[in-house]
Scaffold this motif. Structure first.
Motif, PDB file in Angstrom:
ATOM      1  N   TYR A 408      47.862   5.702 104.749  1.00  6.11           N
ATOM      2  CA  TYR A 408      48.689   5.572 105.946  1.00  6.11           C
ATOM      3  C   TYR A 408      48.189   4.441 106.849  1.00  6.11           C
ATOM      4  N   ASN A 409      46.881   4.295 106.967  1.00 10.18           N
ATOM      5  CA  ASN A 409      46.289   3.248 107.818  1.00 10.18           C
ATOM      6  C   ASN A 409      46.062   1.944 107.064  1.00 10.18           C
ATOM      7  N   PHE A 410      46.708   1.768 105.913  1.00  9.65           N
ATOM      8  CA  PHE A 410      46.420   0.588 105.109  1.00  9.65           C
ATOM      9  C   PHE A 410      46.798  -0.701 105.831  1.00  9.65           C
ATOM     10  N   SER A 411      47.794  -0.665 106.693  1.00 17.80           N
ATOM     11  CA  SER A 411      48.151  -1.866 107.453  1.00 17.80           C
ATOM     12  C   SER A 411      47.009  -2.292 108.364  1.00 17.80           C
ATOM     13  N   LEU A 412      46.363  -1.345 109.001  1.00 12.82           N
ATOM     14  CA  LEU A 412      45.224  -1.640 109.874  1.00 12.82           C
ATOM     15  C   LEU A 412      44.074  -2.218 109.057  1.00 12.82           C
ATOM     16  N   ILE A 413      43.765  -1.559 107.944  1.00 15.81           N
ATOM     17  CA  ILE A 413      42.676  -2.014 107.080  1.00 15.81           C
ATOM     18  C   ILE A 413      42.982  -3.404 106.533  1.00 15.81           C
ATOM     19  N   TRP A 414      44.201  -3.568 106.048  1.00 13.01           N
ATOM     20  CA  TRP A 414      44.627  -4.862 105.492  1.00 13.01           C
ATOM     21  C   TRP A 414      44.486  -5.980 106.523  1.00 13.01           C
ATOM     22  N   GLY A 415      45.051  -5.767 107.715  1.00 16.07           N
ATOM     23  CA  GLY A 415      45.040  -6.807 108.736  1.00 16.07           C
ATOM     24  C   GLY A 415      43.637  -7.225 109.119  1.00 16.07           C
ATOM     25  N   LEU A 416      42.764  -6.252 109.344  1.00 13.68           N
ATOM     26  CA  LEU A 416      41.400  -6.573 109.756  1.00 13.68           C
ATOM     27  C   LEU A 416      40.625  -7.269 108.644  1.00 13.68           C
ATOM     28  N   ALA A 417      40.788  -6.803 107.399  1.00  8.92           N
ATOM     29  CA  ALA A 417      40.057  -7.406 106.285  1.00  8.92           C
ATOM     30  C   ALA A 417      40.495  -8.848 106.053  1.00  8.92           C
ATOM     31  N   VAL A 418      41.804  -9.092 106.073  1.00  6.15           N
ATOM     32  CA  VAL A 418      42.293 -10.451 105.864  1.00  6.15           C
ATOM     33  C   VAL A 418      41.853 -11.354 107.012  1.00  6.15           C
ATOM     34  N   GLN A 419      41.857 -10.823 108.239  1.00  5.18           N
ATOM     35  CA  GLN A 419      41.354 -11.630 109.359  1.00  5.18           C
ATOM     36  C   GLN A 419      39.898 -11.993 109.139  1.00  5.18           C
ATOM     37  N   MET A 420      39.079 -11.039 108.695  1.00 11.82           N
ATOM     38  CA  MET A 420      37.664 -11.315 108.479  1.00 11.82           C
ATOM     39  C   MET A 420      37.474 -12.433 107.450  1.00 11.82           C
ATOM     40  N   TYR A 421      38.274 -12.400 106.379  1.00  9.86           N
ATOM     41  CA  TYR A 421      38.182 -13.459 105.373  1.00  9.86           C
ATOM     42  C   TYR A 421      38.678 -14.793 105.919  1.00  9.86           C
ATOM     43  N   GLU A 422      39.860 -14.804 106.507  1.00  9.17           N
ATOM     44  CA  GLU A 422      40.431 -16.072 106.966  1.00  9.17           C
ATOM     45  C   GLU A 422      39.590 -16.701 108.083  1.00  9.17           C
ATOM     46  N   ALA A 423      38.860 -15.874 108.826  1.00  6.77           N
ATOM     47  CA  ALA A 423      38.006 -16.420 109.885  1.00  6.77           C
ATOM     48  C   ALA A 423      36.847 -17.237 109.324  1.00  6.77           C
ATOM     49  N   THR A 424      36.562 -17.079 108.028  1.00  5.51           N
ATOM     50  CA  THR A 424      35.513 -17.895 107.411  1.00  5.51           C
ATOM     51  C   THR A 424      36.029 -19.247 106.951  1.00  5.51           C
ATOM     52  N   LEU A 425      37.351 -19.431 106.937  1.00 11.17           N
ATOM     53  CA  LEU A 425      37.953 -20.660 106.410  1.00 11.17           C
ATOM     54  C   LEU A 425      38.042 -21.698 107.520  1.00 11.17           C
TER      55      LEU A 425
END
Length: 814
Positions: A408-425
Motif C-alpha cells: 500500500y505504501n509502495f508509492s512512498l517507498i518508490w518516491g523516496l528511493a528514486v530520489q535518493m538515487y537521482e540525488a547522486t547523479l
C-alpha cells in the motif's frame, strides 16, 4: 500546416490514484487552507512578519561544486540506511519489470539522462487546448506515429531567414518530439512472477491515435523528455512544475492534492494509522526539497509512459516486492552501486525488493501484519492480522483490494528511493566548472568569448543564472526567497510570475482566455482543479480572503495566505522600486511558461525545448538571436529578455562552443555515478510510417535497442546522440580480435519450433547488435532464422521474440 489524420480519440490523461477517505478532521480542506497551511513554510515565517527580501540580484555563474545537494530535512524519519536506499532506487529506476510491457524509468532517460531515440517519437499535440490528435506531414509523405525523424525535419518552425522571426515561414508543426512509452491497454492484472515481467490487459483496438494501418504502435508523451541528471537542484520538476517541492507520498502534485495520505505504524506491532504529510499535522514528517520524489511517482502509472491504463501503486507494489531486482538484465560486476549485490546468476541481484526495502526504509512505513483494505468508495479499512485470506493477499488482478502495508505504501517507498538515487547523479565537473574553480586553461579563447556573450549580450544568464544555470533552482527560489517575482513584460506592462518559469515564444500557447497549444504552468490540476502556478494559487487565496465580511486589508489577506514577499527590482523599472503585496487582480504571466532547464551536458540531450523542436545548439542560438518564434502571439506572457540579439556569426559560434563546454565527460562516457545496468528499449516498430507488421495481437512488431551494462569505469566509446547530432567521433577500426574462449561459431541457426508459435516463422524476430564493432545480419526461411555474426558472440547477448504481450529472452551462454 499539412496534417495526416489517423483515427481520433480524446486526449488520454495520466490516471489519478483513488481519493482515500480521510479522517473527519482531514476532510474539511478548503482551497484557502491548502494555501495557508504551510505552502510557503520553507521561506520561514509568514510574509507580514518577515522583512522584505533584498532587491533581486543576478547571482552569476559558479562551479556547481559550490552548491550543496538539496535534501529533505526530515529524511531520517524515513530512510534507515542511505546506501541501501540509493541501491534500491537505482535498481527500481532501471528495472524493466516496473513497466506494464517492459518500460523502465530509464527507458526514457538512458542517454545523458535523456532520450536519444528518433523513431515512433512523435506526439501530435495532446496537450493543446483542445487536444490535437492529428500528425503533421513532414516532407513529401513523412510524419505520423511510426515516423523515423530526419535531421532535415528540424527546426519544427522554419523561417526563410533564421535571424528574422517575421520572415516567411517555410514549415511549422505543433507535433512534439518526445518519448515512446507503452502500448494502449486497459490493465487487468499482473502476470505471475518469473520470466514474464509484463502485465495483462485488454488492448485498445486500434489505438485511435498511435496506430499505423490499424495496428498499434507505442504511445508517445506530449512533451520532450528532460534529463534527470542534476534535477535534484530544481525546486520543482517536469516542464510545467507539477512535481512539487513538497512530497505527499502518493502523487506528484504535493499540496495540490490534499486527499493524499500514507499509512504509518505508530508503535511496533500497532495498527497502521492514516496520516497526511502535507497538511501541517505532522511537521516532523513533512518532506520538503523532495521534488524528485514527487516526480518519480508520476511515470509508473502514466498510460502513455509506463503503465497500462488503470494500474495503481499498491498493485505495482504487489508485483515488485517479491521479485528479484533486475532479474533479466545484466549488472556489471564493477557497477558503482549494485556490483557487490550480484550473485552467481548472470542477470539481476542476489536479493529481493522486499529485502532491499527492509534494509533501506524505516520499519514504520512497511513492517506490519495488519492488512490494508481499500473499499469501494476508496476509503481505507485496517484489518487485524490473519483476517485476510491467502487468495486475497495473492490476488494480482485489477480488482485486488487487500494489501500488505509494504504494498500500500509502495508509492512512498518508490518516491523516496528514486530520489535518493537521482540525488547522486550530479554532473559538476565540466570544463566550465573547472574554469570557474580557477583552472584558467579549461576553456579556450573562443569558449571564454562565448561565456561573455552568455553573461552580457546574449542575456542567457537572466534565466540560466547561478551555479545550477537555472533560475528554477532550490538555491534561487528557496534560499534567495524568490518564489514569486514581478517584472516588466514584453509589452511593457507589469506582471507577477513564478520564478524560473518563462514564456520564450517557442509555440503559440493557450491561455485562460483562448485556445492554443500547451498551456504549461498556466494549467490546472488535481482533485480541486488548482493552478499549477504558485502566482495564481496565492492570488486565488487572497481573492478568497477578501470575500470575508468585513474584508481584511490586502496586506492581511497576504499574511493569512502566507504569500511570500516579492523582491523589488529598481534597476528594471521605477514601478518596481517599492515593495507591494500580491494584489487580488494584478496581472499574472504564467500561460505558456515552462521551467528553465539547467545547461550541463546540453550538448548530449537534443532535441531541445519542451516540444523537442530544435535539433542543434546552433538552431537554439538562432532561435534566441531572432527573439523567439511567437513573440507577438504570446505577448501577454512573453519574457521581456527574449529580444533580437544581433549576434554575429563569430559570436554565435562562440556561444555554442561555450554551451558544449558544459559537458561533464563522466556523463558522456557513462562513468560512475552515471554507470548503469543493462537495458533494452523499444526503438520504433519494424516498418515505416505507412506499414508495420502485426504481431498477431494488434500490436506492431518492435525494433529493440540494447544499452549494455556499464560499470564504474564507463564505456570505451560514447553512445550516439539523437540523430547522431553532434556526431560522436569514432576511432579507426581495431585489428581483428581472435574469438574469445568459448565463443559461439560465426553462424548459428535458430529453429522456430511449434511452441514459439510464429506466424509465419521468423516474421517477428529482431536482432540488434550494438557492440562497438561488428554487426548482426539475419535471414528468414520457412522454418528457421540464420544469424551471421561479424564478431565473436560473447556471454550475455540476447535474442528477442515479441509474441502475444510477452517479451521473451533467451540468454546464450558460451
Amino acid at each position: 500546416m499539412n496534417k495526416t489524420t489517423p483515427s481520433r480519440r480524446t486526449c488520454r490523461t495520466a490516471r489519478k490514484l483513488p481519493t482515500r477517505k480521510l479522517a473527519p478532521g482531514l476532510l474539511v480542506v478548503t482551497v484557502v487552507a491548502v494555501l495557508a497551511v504551510g505552502l510557503s513554510q520553507h521561506f520561514g515565517v509568514a510574509r507580514a512578519q518577515a522583512p522584505a527580501p533584498p532587491p533581486h540580484a543576478v547571482a552569476g555563474l559558479a562551479s556547481l561544486k559550490t552548491v550543496p545537494v538539496p535534501e529533505p530535512r526530515n529524511l531520517a524519519a524515513f530512510i534507515k540506511d542511505r546506501s541501501a536506499a540509493i541501491a534500491l532506487g537505482k535498481a527500481l529506476f532501471w528495472d524493466m519489470a516496473v513497466g506494464s510491457d517492459g518500460q523502465a524509468c530509464a527507458s526514457c532517460h538512458f542517454h545523458a539522462g535523456a532520450d536519444s531515440r528518433s523513431k515512433n517519437q512523435l506526439d501530435p499535440g495532446l496537450r493543446s487546448v483542445p487536444p490535437d490528435t492529428t500528425f503533421t506531414v513532414f516532407g513529401a509523405d513523412g510524419g505520423g506515429p511510426n515516423y523515423q525523424l530526419q535531421t532535415t525535419d528540424f527546426p519544427f518552425h522554419k523561417v526563410t531567414d533564421p535571424g528574422d522571426q517575421n520572415s516567411p515561414v517555410l514549415f511549422d508543426t505543433n507535433d512534439i518530439a518526445s518519448s515512446a512509452g507503452v502500448f494502449a491497454f486497459t490493465f487487468t492484472g499482473v502476470n505471475p512472477s518469473g520470466l514474464n515481467d509484463t502485465d495483462s490487459g485488454n488492448i485498445a483496438s486500434p489505438d485511435p491515435v498511435f496506430n499505423v494501418g490499424g495496428i498499434n504502435v507505442r504511445g508517445v508523451e506530449p512533451r520532450n523528455t528532460p534529463t534527470m541528471i542534476n534535477a535534484v537542484f530544481n525546486h520543482r520538476n517536469f516542464w510545467d512544475g507539477r512535481a512539487r517541492f513538497e512530497f505527499n507520498g502518493r502523487t506528484p502534485i504535493g499540496k495540490l492534492d490534499p486527499t493524499a495520505t500514507v499509512l504509518r505504524v505508530p508503535v511496533p506491532g500497532g495498527a497502521p494509522e492514516q496520516i497526511s504529510l502535507i497538511d501541517g499535522s505532522h511537521p516532523d514528517l513533512e518532506l520538503d526539497n523532495a521534488s524528485l520524489a514527487s516526480q518519480a511517482v508520476g511515470p509508473p502509472l502514466s498510460n502513455l509512459e509506463m503503465s497500462f491504463d488503470g494500474r495503481n501503486f499498491p498493485i505495482l507494489g504487489r508485483k515488485m516486492v517479491p521479485r528479484r531486482p533486475l532479474a533479466q538484465q545484466l549488472v556489471a560486476p564493477d557497477d558503482s552501486v549494485l556490483g557487490s549485490m550480484r550473485g552467481l546468476a548472470l542477470t539481476g541481484l542476489d536479493t529481493t525488493y522486499r529485502k532491499m526495502i527492509a534494509t533501506a526504509i524505516r520499519n514504520q512505513w512497511w513492517d506490519s501484519a495488519f492488512i490494508v483494505q481499500v473499499n469501494a468508495d476508496n476509503s481505507v479499512t485496517i484489518l487485524p492480522p490473519g483476517t485476510a485470506s491467502a487468495a486475497a493477499l495473492n490476488d494480482t488482478s485489477a480488482t485486488a483490494h487487500q494489501f500488505q502495508l509494504i504494498e500500500y505504501n509502495f508509492s512512498l517507498i518508490w518516491g523516496l528511493a528514486v530520489q535518493m538515487y537521482e540525488a547522486t547523479l550530479v554532473a559538476d565537473d565540466s570544463r566550465v566548472d573547472q574554469f570557474l574553480d580557477g583552472k584558467s586553461s579549461a576553456l579556450s579563447a573562443q569558449e571564454q568569448l562565448g561565456k561573455m556573450i552568455f553573461e552580457v549580450k546574449g542575456k542567457c544568464i537572466n534565466c540560466h543564472d547561478g551555479a545550477e544555470t537555472t533560475n528554477a533552482s532550490v538555491n534561487n527560489v528557496v534560499n534567495a526567497q524568490e518564489l514569486l517575482e514581478r517584472m516588466v513584460m514584453g509589452d511593457d506592462g507589469i506582471a507577477v510570475y513564478d520564478n524560473g518559469f518563462y514564456n520564450t515564444g517557442v509555440r503559440p500557447n493557450a491561455t485562460i482566455n483562448r485556445n492554443g497549444e500547451d498551456q504549461g504552468l498556466g494549467a490546472t490540476i488535481g482533485p480541486l482543479n488548482l493552478p499549477l502556478s504558485n502566482s495564481r494559487l496565492f492570488q486565488g487565496c487572497v481573492q478568497d480572503q477578501l470575500t470575508a465580511v468585513p474584508p481584511p486589508t490586502v496586506d492581511q489577506a497576504n499574511a493569512a495566505c502566507n504569500v511570500p514577499s516579492i523582491a523589488v527590482r529598481p534597476n528594471e523599472s521605477p514601478l518596481l522600486t517599492t515593495p507591494q503585496p500580491l494584489q487580488p487582480n494584478e496581472r499574472v504571466a504564467v500561460d505558456g511558461a515552462f521551467k528553465t532547464p539547467g545547461l550541463r551536458n546540453v550538448e548530449l540531450t537534443a532535441p531541445y525545448f519542451h516540444n523537442g523542436g530544435q535539433l542543434t545548439l546552433e538552431q537554439v542560438v538562432d532561435f534566441y538571436n531572432r527573439g523567439g518564434d511567437f513573440a507577438r502571439a504570446n505577448q501577454d506572457n512573453f519574457d521581456p529578455d527574449i529580444q533580437v540579439l544581433n549576434l554575429t556569426a563569430d559570436e554565435k559560434a562562440a556561444l555554442v562552443a561555450f554551451l558544449k563546454a558544459f559537458t561533464d565527460e563522466r556523463v558522456r562516457f557513462e562513468q560512475a555515478p552515471f554507470d548503469h545496468p543493462e537495458l533494452f528499449v523499444s526503438d520504433g516498430a519494424m516498418g515505416d510510417n505507412h506499414q508495420v507488421i502485426n504481431d498477431g495481437t494488434g500490436k506492431a512488431v518492435q525494433v529493440t535497442r540494447h544499452a549494455p551494462a556499464v560499470g564504474r569505469g564507463g564505456r570505451p566509446l560514447p553512445d550516439k546522440n539523437f540523430l547522431d547530432t553532434p556526431p560522436v567521433p569514432l576511432p579507426a577500426p581495431p585489428a581483428a580480435i581472435p574469438p574469445a574462449l568459448g565463443a559461439q561459431p560465426p553462424s548459428i541457426t535458430f529453429t522456430a519450433g511449434g511452441s514459439v508459435n510464429l506466424t509465419p516463422p521468423g516474421q517477428i524476430l529482431n536482432i540488434n547488435n550494438v557492440a562497438a564493432s561488428g554487426q548482426f545480419a539475419w535471414s528468414a526461411s520457412s522454418t528457421s532464422i540464420t544469424v551471421m555474426a561479424g564478431e565473436a558472440l560473447r556471454v550475455g547477448w540476447r535474442l528477442f521474440v515479441q509474441r502475444s504481450r510477452r517479451l521473451n529472452r533467451w540468454p546464450w551462454v558460451a
